[in-house]
Design a protein around this motif. Structure first.
Motif, PDB file in Angstrom:
ATOM      1  N   MET A  25       0.823  -1.206   0.000  1.00  0.00           N
ATOM      2  CA  MET A  25       0.000   0.000   0.000  1.00  0.00           C
ATOM      3  C   MET A  25       0.860   1.261   0.000  1.00  0.00           C
ATOM      4  O   MET A  25       0.554   2.238  -0.699  1.00  0.00           O
ATOM      5  CB  MET A  25      -0.909  -0.014   1.223  1.00  0.00           C
ATOM      6  N   THR A  26       1.960   1.245   0.770  1.00  0.00           N
ATOM      7  CA  THR A  26       2.764   2.451   0.936  1.00  0.00           C
ATOM      8  C   THR A  26       3.432   2.895  -0.351  1.00  0.00           C
ATOM      9  O   THR A  26       3.432   4.083  -0.700  1.00  0.00           O
ATOM     10  CB  THR A  26       3.837   2.226   2.023  1.00  0.00           C
ATOM     11  N   SER A  27       4.021   1.957  -1.082  1.00  0.00           N
ATOM     12  CA  SER A  27       4.762   2.315  -2.296  1.00  0.00           C
ATOM     13  C   SER A  27       3.865   3.021  -3.310  1.00  0.00           C
ATOM     14  O   SER A  27       4.187   4.099  -3.813  1.00  0.00           O
ATOM     15  CB  SER A  27       5.388   1.062  -2.908  1.00  0.00           C
ATOM     16  N   THR A  28       2.723   2.410  -3.610  1.00  0.00           N
ATOM     17  CA  THR A  28       1.800   3.013  -4.580  1.00  0.00           C
ATOM     18  C   THR A  28       1.185   4.287  -4.025  1.00  0.00           C
ATOM     19  O   THR A  28       1.000   5.278  -4.748  1.00  0.00           O
ATOM     20  CB  THR A  28       0.686   2.016  -4.945  1.00  0.00           C
ATOM     21  N   LEU A  29       0.865   4.297  -2.729  1.00  0.00           N
ATOM     22  CA  LEU A  29       0.284   5.478  -2.092  1.00  0.00           C
ATOM     23  C   LEU A  29       1.200   6.693  -2.246  1.00  0.00           C
ATOM     24  O   LEU A  29       0.754   7.777  -2.647  1.00  0.00           O
ATOM     25  CB  LEU A  29       0.037   5.186  -0.608  1.00  0.00           C
ATOM     26  N   LEU A  30       2.472   6.523  -1.955  1.00  0.00           N
ATOM     27  CA  LEU A  30       3.403   7.647  -2.030  1.00  0.00           C
ATOM     28  C   LEU A  30       3.650   8.080  -3.474  1.00  0.00           C
ATOM     29  O   LEU A  30       3.800   9.275  -3.748  1.00  0.00           O
ATOM     30  CB  LEU A  30       4.724   7.282  -1.355  1.00  0.00           C
ATOM     31  N   LEU A 150      -6.749  -1.722  -1.170  1.00  0.00           N
ATOM     32  CA  LEU A 150      -7.190  -0.790  -0.132  1.00  0.00           C
ATOM     33  C   LEU A 150      -7.103   0.662  -0.594  1.00  0.00           C
ATOM     34  O   LEU A 150      -7.804   1.534  -0.068  1.00  0.00           O
ATOM     35  CB  LEU A 150      -6.352  -0.972   1.132  1.00  0.00           C
ATOM     36  N   LEU A 151      -6.241   0.924  -1.582  1.00  0.00           N
ATOM     37  CA  LEU A 151      -6.150   2.285  -2.106  1.00  0.00           C
ATOM     38  C   LEU A 151      -7.430   2.707  -2.817  1.00  0.00           C
ATOM     39  O   LEU A 151      -7.676   3.895  -3.005  1.00  0.00           O
ATOM     40  CB  LEU A 151      -4.955   2.407  -3.065  1.00  0.00           C
ATOM     41  N   GLY A 152      -8.229   1.720  -3.226  1.00  0.00           N
ATOM     42  CA  GLY A 152      -9.521   2.048  -3.818  1.00  0.00           C
ATOM     43  C   GLY A 152     -10.520   2.519  -2.783  1.00  0.00           C
ATOM     44  O   GLY A 152     -11.539   3.117  -3.118  1.00  0.00           O
ATOM     45  N   VAL A 153     -10.232   2.245  -1.504  1.00  0.00           N
ATOM     46  CA  VAL A 153     -11.115   2.654  -0.411  1.00  0.00           C
ATOM     47  C   VAL A 153     -10.602   3.918   0.260  1.00  0.00           C
ATOM     48  O   VAL A 153     -11.381   4.818   0.601  1.00  0.00           O
ATOM     49  CB  VAL A 153     -11.231   1.519   0.637  1.00  0.00           C
ATOM     50  N   ALA A 154      -9.280   4.001   0.445  1.00  0.00           N
ATOM     51  CA  ALA A 154      -8.663   5.150   1.116  1.00  0.00           C
ATOM     52  C   ALA A 154      -8.105   6.115   0.075  1.00  0.00           C
ATOM     53  O   ALA A 154      -7.299   5.733  -0.766  1.00  0.00           O
ATOM     54  CB  ALA A 154      -7.559   4.676   2.044  1.00  0.00           C
ATOM     55  N   ASP A 155      -8.532   7.339   0.132  1.00  0.00           N
ATOM     56  CA  ASP A 155      -8.106   8.364  -0.828  1.00  0.00           C
ATOM     57  C   ASP A 155      -6.636   8.714  -0.597  1.00  0.00           C
ATOM     58  O   ASP A 155      -6.255   9.123   0.504  1.00  0.00           O
ATOM     59  CB  ASP A 155      -8.968   9.615  -0.654  1.00  0.00           C
ATOM     60  N   PRO A 156      -5.750   8.558  -1.619  1.00  0.00           N
ATOM     61  CA  PRO A 156      -4.331   8.883  -1.437  1.00  0.00           C
ATOM     62  C   PRO A 156      -4.078  10.355  -1.144  1.00  0.00           C
ATOM     63  O   PRO A 156      -3.009  10.716  -0.660  1.00  0.00           O
ATOM     64  CB  PRO A 156      -3.697   8.456  -2.766  1.00  0.00           C
ATOM     65  N   ALA A 157      -5.067  11.225  -1.424  1.00  0.00           N
ATOM     66  CA  ALA A 157      -4.888  12.656  -1.162  1.00  0.00           C
ATOM     67  C   ALA A 157      -5.178  13.026   0.290  1.00  0.00           C
ATOM     68  O   ALA A 157      -4.939  14.164   0.700  1.00  0.00           O
ATOM     69  CB  ALA A 157      -5.799  13.479  -2.081  1.00  0.00           C
TER      70      ALA A 157
END
Length: 436
Positions: A25-30, A150-157
């Motif tokens: 999650m962290t790599s794609t999120l950042l 999970l990135l589809g649920v939690a907004d990366p912004a």
């Protein structure tokens, strides 16, 4: 035997699965958040490389922590450090701060991986090492897939995605801290310098360097490449998840094959097919999104097992007390490859060579394929692998290698004979000097 080993380390595997969710999650999120914040491709690549610089330093620290406080307490302290670094990145949006925090995250995660992989290797033998490492990596990849979704649920912004990562890292502490698992005895491991390991198992070093460079390219810059070719943020998550899912599904079957056949042949086949899929992906655009998902899943199925194959191949030629040092050395070499990989491809993209993203990965996988085949001609398989009823005998050693082996064996026998003679002399002397 394998089932008993898996039950014995079930809590460890549960914890590392949660760590896998966080890493994925962290790599794609950042990467996505950096794009939203308009950091720029090259700056993002440098930030992502900080993770791998920390990774490199973490491999050096891990073995010291294991000896000083043991496996379990070292795992707990490093996981807490990783959680704190993630939260700081959510609070302070700045490239310099992110670089430092990514370094700390990489440091903690790499040390955790050294701890876990060393623990697993001490419990495995050459007959099931590939299978055991594959189960371990399947669970990590399952976590990576969940992390992408999970990135589809939690907004990366927003803040929520970062908080969720930190929460999961803390939850990863629970299984290992409350279990009754008996950790391995922390004896003094043998140091295995990279130069010595390269002489002993050169393919393991070359594979670790190249494949970790490829992984850092894909995880660090892959989401940006996907956005560039026209995928939406939701499609980027599926793009990354497809890659990891393909690797997860292929891991166990390929691990089983590597335990029965020459691992180097399996490595060459995986790398060659991965190069083909990278070439196909370099020609696809966003209009063929489902074909992209399929091809990237096949690409992941080919290249993601290569790290565990290389690790298993290396440990086939090591003693138990060399494995912690060798694991650290391999992850250190892989860390160097990762440091180079992400900024290199980011620099290419910064200067307009975006279309070369998958072509560069293709070239690297071809190198692994060819070198694996070359090593088959230079050395026989590890001895314990030859006991399998399904095994195919590898080619014989070259004359130079055979001569070296015979000389070493002769010297060993001479030393043993001298030692035994000395012991017999010492034991007889008191008898001859004692009265009647």
């Amino acid at each position: 035997m394998l089932k008993q080993q898996l039950r014995a380390i079930s809590s460890l595997l549960s914890s590392i699965t949660l760590i896998g969710i966080c890493v994925g999650m962290t790599s794609t999120l950042l990467s996505l958040r950096a794009t939203i914040e308009d950091f720029g491709t090259l700056t993002t690549g440098i930030i992502m490389s900080a993770y791998f610089i920390g990774f490199l330093f973490g491999t050096t620290r891990a073995s010291k922590d294991i000896r000083r406080v043991g496996y379990i307490r070292a795992f707990g302290g490093l996981a807490a450090l990783a959680a704190a670094s993630i939260l700081i990145q959510a609070i302070w949006i700045d490239p310099v701060v992110w670089f430092v925090m990514r370094f700390i995250t990489g440091f903690a995660i790499s040390a955790i991986f050294v701890i876990v992989e060393s623990w697993l290797n001490t419990m495995a033998d050459n007959k099931n090492r590939g299978t055991l490492l594959s189960v371990y990596l399947v669970l990590i990849y399952a976590g990576l897939v969940v992390g992408q979704l999970l990135l589809g649920v939690a907004d990366p912004a927003g803040f929520m995605a970062f908080a969720l990562v930190a929460l999961l890292i803390n939850l990863a502490l629970i299984p290992i801290l409350i279990s009754v698992t008996v950790e391995p005895t922390t004896h003094e491991p043998k140091k295995v310098p990279i130069r010595s390991l390269f002489k002993l198992v050169p393919l393991g070093i070359v594979n670790a360097f190249i494949m970790q460079a490829c992984y850092s390219m894909f995880y660090g810059i892959g989401p940006m490449y996907a956005l560039y070719i026209g995928l939406s943020i939701a499609e980027v998550s599926l793009f990354m998840a497809s890659f990891i899912l393909g690797g997860m599904l292929a891991q166990a079957p390929i691990g089983l094959l590597s335990d029965r056949f020459d691992r180097r042949i399996i490595m060459a086949a995986c790398a060659g097919l991965g190069a083909v899929m990278a070439l196909i992906l370099s020609q696809l655009g966003a209009s063929l999104v489902w074909l992209i998902y399929l091809c990237v899943a096949l690409f992941g199925a080919c290249v993601m097992p290569l790290y565990s194959l290389g690790m298993a191949h290396t440990n086939d030629y090591l003693e138990k007390d060399q494995m912690i040092g060798a694991t650290s050395a391999i992850i250190k070499v892989g860390g160097i490859g990762s440091i180079i990989g992400a900024p290199a491809v980011a620099a290419l993209m910064q200067f307009g060579a975006v279309d070369y993203f998958f072509l560069l990965i293709m070239v690297l996988t071809i190198i692994v394929c060819l070198y694996s085949l070359y090593r088959v001609t230079r050395r026989a398989r590890a001895e314990d692998q030859l006991t399998s009823s399904y095994a195919m005998l590898g080619p014989s050693q070259t004359s130079d290698e055979l001569l070296t082996t015979l000389v070493d064996e002769h010297e060993y026998q001479v030393e043993q004979a001298a030692t035994e003679a000395t012991e017999e002399t010492d034991s007889e002397e008191p008898k001859s000097s004692s009265p009647g």
